[in-house]
Design a protein around this motif. Sequence first.
Motif: not given
Length: 468
Positions: A377, A379-381, A384, A387
């Motif tokens: 992703d 746009e994701a921190e 993707g 986490s």
Amino acid sequence: MTFPWKLLPLVAALTLAACGGGGSSGSGGNGGGNSATPNSPAEPGDDGGDGSVTLNPPAALRFIVIGDSGSGSAGQYAVGEAIARVCQEKDEFIGDIGFPGCDLVVGLGDNIYESGVTSVDDPQFAEKFEKPFEPVQLPFYMVLGNHDNTAYVGGDGAGNARGEFQVDYTYFDGKLSNRWNMPDRYFLHSAGTTHTNPRPLVDFVALDSNPIAGGFGDPDIAYAYHTYGIDQRNWVVNTLAGSNAVFKIAMAHHPYLSNGTHGNAGNYDGVPSEILPVLAGERWKAFMEEAVCDQTDFFFAGHDHDLQVLEAVPECGRTEFVVSGAAGKTRSIDDPERNAARFQQGDVYGFFWMKATEADPVTLAPATLCLDAYVVDPEAEGLGVISNGELTPAYTHCYDKQPMAGLVPGNDFSGLPLGDDVPCRCHCRTVLMRILPGPSRSCVKPWCPVLPRPVPTCLKTSVRCSTR
């Protein structure tokens, strides 16, 4: 991204040898590369005459699988950064020995959208490969896709001569890095070496599917299926028959099975093979079933812009299937029920991380190939894939090494029984040199043996010549 761990296994091995800790190779037996079947571990006492075993962990190869990458989009840049992060997180220590998280990358075609490159110094090599994948300082082993062989309209696959520039880029002194590897349109790359009865851990058999599977005919006879295709068929048969690698992995752009938009070979894009067999990919299906199916453990393909892990089918023996075509573009899964799937996801960017491991003579565990699917992703921190400091694969699965199913190969592609000899042909690379007289029935490459690469100043032609 550098991996100092690569030297550590050698240092450890030298230390063990100095202390008398290394076992001698081969205690009795026939000593050949196939003396211990790669399907199962050797007996614990096989590695040393006194019953001792090597202190090294089982040999392993870690690699990334991408496809359809060359868009130069923000998504491709995100995939490049995500690969680098996964490889860094996958670095590991086993005992006192460190190993890199990734050893290499394989790319499954459509390396340069939309219409390939038009010269060996085309700036698109930088824009759609070198820069997006700059974070990934690993060797890339690439195959050609239909967009790489464009003649008229992007992706028509009717201009195979254009793909030659991507081969030539491997040998080009002016390239921005040494990561790109495509030594020929089809080739063998062996990677990793087992500790027990040394042999390649993985043989990557890179195929050129476009002249066979492409729906639009190339007017250049040099790439015709009944000449170029037969030559490639013979090379694949000989290469796989001569391989004693633990895992044999074939890879090409066009899939044999897919739940994506393009679908299965023999019914590509919903075209019935009974009416338009070439457009339907019937020739590629026949090629696969004659030369690849059951002979390889896995078949990797792209073409559909999604991620799929599909189950083996009786028509193709033990061969398992992976589609990885989401490194630069995305597309929906067209028919999730078309083929039995362990995992499938569309409308996302992504790639696979894989680890091949030899059989363990201590635990008696069989050879395995494990894979993680990563969805990216942009746009994701953590993109993707990470986490809270932990990797977050969308799917994980491990395969035990399987014996061949005993599938009898067809001969619908060549019309010849498997292994039959046919005249060997070659591509004339230049008008400045001529083919030496005499038979050349032993050649296994599609290039004239008298014209070794690189030939930086040669004038390319479309001449097709037979050595008989």
